[in-house]
Design a protein around this motif. Structure first.
Motif, PDB file in Angstrom:
ATOM      1  N   MET A  36       0.840  -1.195   0.000  1.00 60.47           N
ATOM      2  CA  MET A  36       0.000   0.000   0.000  1.00 60.47           C
ATOM      3  C   MET A  36       0.873   1.242   0.000  1.00 60.47           C
ATOM      4  SD  MET A  36      -2.932  -0.965   2.769  1.00 60.47           S
ATOM      5  CE  MET A  36      -1.842  -0.617   4.097  1.00 60.47           C
ATOM      6  N   ALA A  37       0.275   2.366  -0.276  1.00 60.20           N
ATOM      7  CA  ALA A  37       1.021   3.622  -0.298  1.00 60.20           C
ATOM      8  C   ALA A  37       1.506   3.981   1.107  1.00 60.20           C
ATOM      9  CB  ALA A  37       0.162   4.726  -0.875  1.00 60.20           C
ATOM     10  N   THR A  38       0.622   4.428   1.960  1.00 57.68           N
ATOM     11  CA  THR A  38       1.008   4.884   3.290  1.00 57.68           C
ATOM     12  C   THR A  38      -0.071   4.499   4.287  1.00 57.68           C
ATOM     13  OG1 THR A  38       2.181   6.751   2.335  1.00 57.68           O
ATOM     14  CG2 THR A  38       1.632   6.912   4.656  1.00 57.68           C
ATOM     15  N   ILE A  39       0.356   4.032   5.438  1.00 60.18           N
ATOM     16  CA  ILE A  39      -0.584   3.742   6.522  1.00 60.18           C
ATOM     17  C   ILE A  39      -0.703   5.004   7.357  1.00 60.18           C
ATOM     18  CG2 ILE A  39      -0.984   2.352   8.572  1.00 60.18           C
ATOM     19  CD1 ILE A  39       0.419   0.054   7.126  1.00 60.18           C
ATOM     20  N   GLN A  40      -1.910   5.496   7.502  1.00 60.49           N
ATOM     21  CA  GLN A  40      -2.151   6.796   8.125  1.00 60.49           C
ATOM     22  C   GLN A  40      -2.294   6.738   9.640  1.00 60.49           C
ATOM     23  OE1 GLN A  40      -2.120   9.678   6.508  1.00 60.49           O
ATOM     24  NE2 GLN A  40      -1.779   8.720   4.535  1.00 60.49           N
ATOM     25  N   SER A  41      -2.027   5.613  10.270  1.00 59.41           N
ATOM     26  CA  SER A  41      -2.205   5.492  11.713  1.00 59.41           C
ATOM     27  C   SER A  41      -1.320   6.473  12.465  1.00 59.41           C
ATOM     28  CB  SER A  41      -1.888   4.069  12.171  1.00 59.41           C
ATOM     29  OG  SER A  41      -2.733   3.158  11.520  1.00 59.41           O
ATOM     30  N   ARG A  42      -1.850   7.007  13.576  1.00 63.15           N
ATOM     31  CA  ARG A  42      -1.091   7.950  14.396  1.00 63.15           C
ATOM     32  C   ARG A  42       0.006   7.253  15.185  1.00 63.15           C
ATOM     33  NH1 ARG A  42      -5.283  10.905  17.892  1.00 63.15           N
ATOM     34  NH2 ARG A  42      -6.384   8.991  17.527  1.00 63.15           N
ATOM     35  N   ALA A  43      -0.172   5.970  15.480  1.00 61.15           N
ATOM     36  CA  ALA A  43       0.834   5.207  16.220  1.00 61.15           C
ATOM     37  C   ALA A  43       0.727   3.745  15.794  1.00 61.15           C
ATOM     38  CB  ALA A  43       0.619   5.346  17.711  1.00 61.15           C
ATOM     39  N   PHE A  44       1.882   3.084  15.692  1.00 57.57           N
ATOM     40  CA  PHE A  44       1.946   1.689  15.280  1.00 57.57           C
ATOM     41  C   PHE A  44       2.927   1.008  16.223  1.00 57.57           C
ATOM     42  CE2 PHE A  44       2.065  -1.909  12.516  1.00 57.57           C
ATOM     43  CZ  PHE A  44       0.920  -1.805  11.755  1.00 57.57           C
ATOM     44  N   SER A  45       2.418   0.174  17.137  1.00 56.47           N
ATOM     45  CA  SER A  45       3.251  -0.292  18.239  1.00 56.47           C
ATOM     46  C   SER A  45       3.389  -1.805  18.319  1.00 56.47           C
ATOM     47  CB  SER A  45       2.677   0.217  19.567  1.00 56.47           C
ATOM     48  OG  SER A  45       3.462  -0.232  20.632  1.00 56.47           O
ATOM     49  N   PHE A  46       4.647  -2.235  18.466  1.00 58.83           N
ATOM     50  CA  PHE A  46       5.001  -3.601  18.811  1.00 58.83           C
ATOM     51  C   PHE A  46       5.772  -3.586  20.131  1.00 58.83           C
ATOM     52  CE2 PHE A  46       4.549  -3.957  14.203  1.00 58.83           C
ATOM     53  CZ  PHE A  46       3.828  -5.138  14.084  1.00 58.83           C
ATOM     54  N   ARG A  47       5.500  -2.600  20.981  1.00 61.17           N
ATOM     55  CA  ARG A  47       6.220  -2.440  22.247  1.00 61.17           C
ATOM     56  C   ARG A  47       6.006  -3.668  23.127  1.00 61.17           C
ATOM     57  NH1 ARG A  47       8.171   2.050  25.510  1.00 61.17           N
ATOM     58  NH2 ARG A  47       7.824   3.383  23.709  1.00 61.17           N
ATOM     59  N   ASP A  48       7.108  -4.133  23.741  1.00 58.71           N
ATOM     60  CA  ASP A  48       7.096  -5.265  24.675  1.00 58.71           C
ATOM     61  C   ASP A  48       6.659  -6.582  24.023  1.00 58.71           C
ATOM     62  OD1 ASP A  48       7.887  -3.625  26.854  1.00 58.71           O
ATOM     63  OD2 ASP A  48       5.806  -2.958  27.081  1.00 58.71           O
ATOM     64  N   VAL A  49       6.837  -6.705  22.727  1.00 64.82           N
ATOM     65  CA  VAL A  49       6.466  -7.930  22.003  1.00 64.82           C
ATOM     66  C   VAL A  49       7.650  -8.883  21.994  1.00 64.82           C
ATOM     67  CG1 VAL A  49       5.908  -8.821  19.691  1.00 64.82           C
ATOM     68  CG2 VAL A  49       4.709  -6.841  20.577  1.00 64.82           C
ATOM     69  N   ARG A  50       7.363 -10.175  22.007  1.00 65.64           N
ATOM     70  CA  ARG A  50       8.404 -11.197  21.898  1.00 65.64           C
ATOM     71  C   ARG A  50       8.232 -11.926  20.566  1.00 65.64           C
ATOM     72  NH1 ARG A  50       8.022 -14.890  26.496  1.00 65.64           N
ATOM     73  NH2 ARG A  50       6.904 -16.286  25.128  1.00 65.64           N
ATOM     74  N   PHE A  51       9.275 -11.848  19.736  1.00 71.81           N
ATOM     75  CA  PHE A  51       9.293 -12.554  18.456  1.00 71.81           C
ATOM     76  C   PHE A  51      10.204 -13.770  18.617  1.00 71.81           C
ATOM     77  CE2 PHE A  51       8.446  -8.126  17.225  1.00 71.81           C
ATOM     78  CZ  PHE A  51       7.319  -8.289  16.433  1.00 71.81           C
ATOM     79  N   ASN A  52       9.625 -14.973  18.638  1.00 69.26           N
ATOM     80  CA  ASN A  52      10.407 -16.199  18.790  1.00 69.26           C
ATOM     81  C   ASN A  52      10.854 -16.769  17.456  1.00 69.26           C
ATOM     82  OD1 ASN A  52      10.210 -16.081  21.567  1.00 69.26           O
ATOM     83  ND2 ASN A  52       8.320 -17.265  21.618  1.00 69.26           N
ATOM     84  N   GLY A  53      10.430 -16.165  16.374  1.00 71.59           N
ATOM     85  CA  GLY A  53      10.847 -16.563  15.039  1.00 71.59           C
ATOM     86  C   GLY A  53      11.336 -15.347  14.281  1.00 71.59           C
ATOM     87  N   PRO A  54      11.646 -15.522  12.999  1.00 69.87           N
ATOM     88  CA  PRO A  54      12.113 -14.385  12.196  1.00 69.87           C
ATOM     89  C   PRO A  54      11.047 -13.290  12.093  1.00 69.87           C
ATOM     90  CG  PRO A  54      12.512 -16.456  11.067  1.00 69.87           C
ATOM     91  CD  PRO A  54      11.660 -16.771  12.253  1.00 69.87           C
TER      92      PRO A  54
END
Length: 182
Positions: A36-54
């Motif tokens: 898509m062109a641009t995501i207009q969200s005011r905030a996009f958060s993955f704070r404190d997330v745990r990624f156990n894979g790539p």
């Protein structure tokens, strides 16, 4: 929330408000590919997330700074084609604005760190430049801001080779001109 299998977000549409995956756990590969062109969200958060894979975020263009602060990443990270716009805000004493600007600096430091760890030096340099711009508006004195602004204009915090070269040519021509007229 815990996501047990591979997660693929492809061509998603998000509204203008806050998008949050905060405190989630992704057990397998997490891919967010956006054409898509641009995501207009005011905030996009993955704070404190745990990624156990790539983790793969590709082609994402945001009108805010992606929040990956305090994320635990155990595998390879790809941030190919990601663009975060630093919202420029006027200096004021409004508490929400002040906290948001501090959070932008923290987010940019984390993004820069992730880009460096994954070997994407060009993207790390871009995040460093945005971090310096955010700090200019918040922590630098007015005289320091002028010097910082000159650095930004003259070489884009090291991202441009052409600008300093052109400035060198202009100054050579400017300063040698009076000597050749004598």
């Amino acid at each position: 929330s815990t996501f047990k299998g591979d997660v693929l977000l492809l061509g998603c549409t998000f509204g203008p408000n806050y998008v949050s995956f905060e405190s989630s756990v992704f057990e397998e590969h997490f891919r967010f590919h956006s054409s898509m062109a641009t995501i207009q969200s005011r905030a996009f958060s993955f704070r404190d997330v745990r990624f156990n894979g790539p983790l793969s975020i590709r082609g994402l263009s945001l009108q805010c700074v992606l929040d990956l602060v305090n994320t635990s990443i155990s595998h390879q990270v790809s941030l190919q084609g990601i663009k975060c716009s630093l919202p420029l805000r006027a200096r004021d004493n409004h508490e929400d604005n002040f906290l948001s600007q501090h959070n932008d600096i923290e987010r940019l430091v984390r993004l820069k760190s992730i880009a460096e760890e994954s070997g994407n030096h060009e993207l790390a340099l871009k995040f460093h430049a945005d971090e310096q711009r955010a700090k200019r508006w918040l922590t630098t004195s007015k005289s320091g801001s002028i010097v910082d602004l000159l650095l930004s204009a003259s070489c884009n915090y090291g991202q441009s080779i052409l600008r300093p070269f052109l400035l060198l040519l202009v100054s050579i021509l400017f300063f040698t001109g009076p000597y050749t007229l004598q």
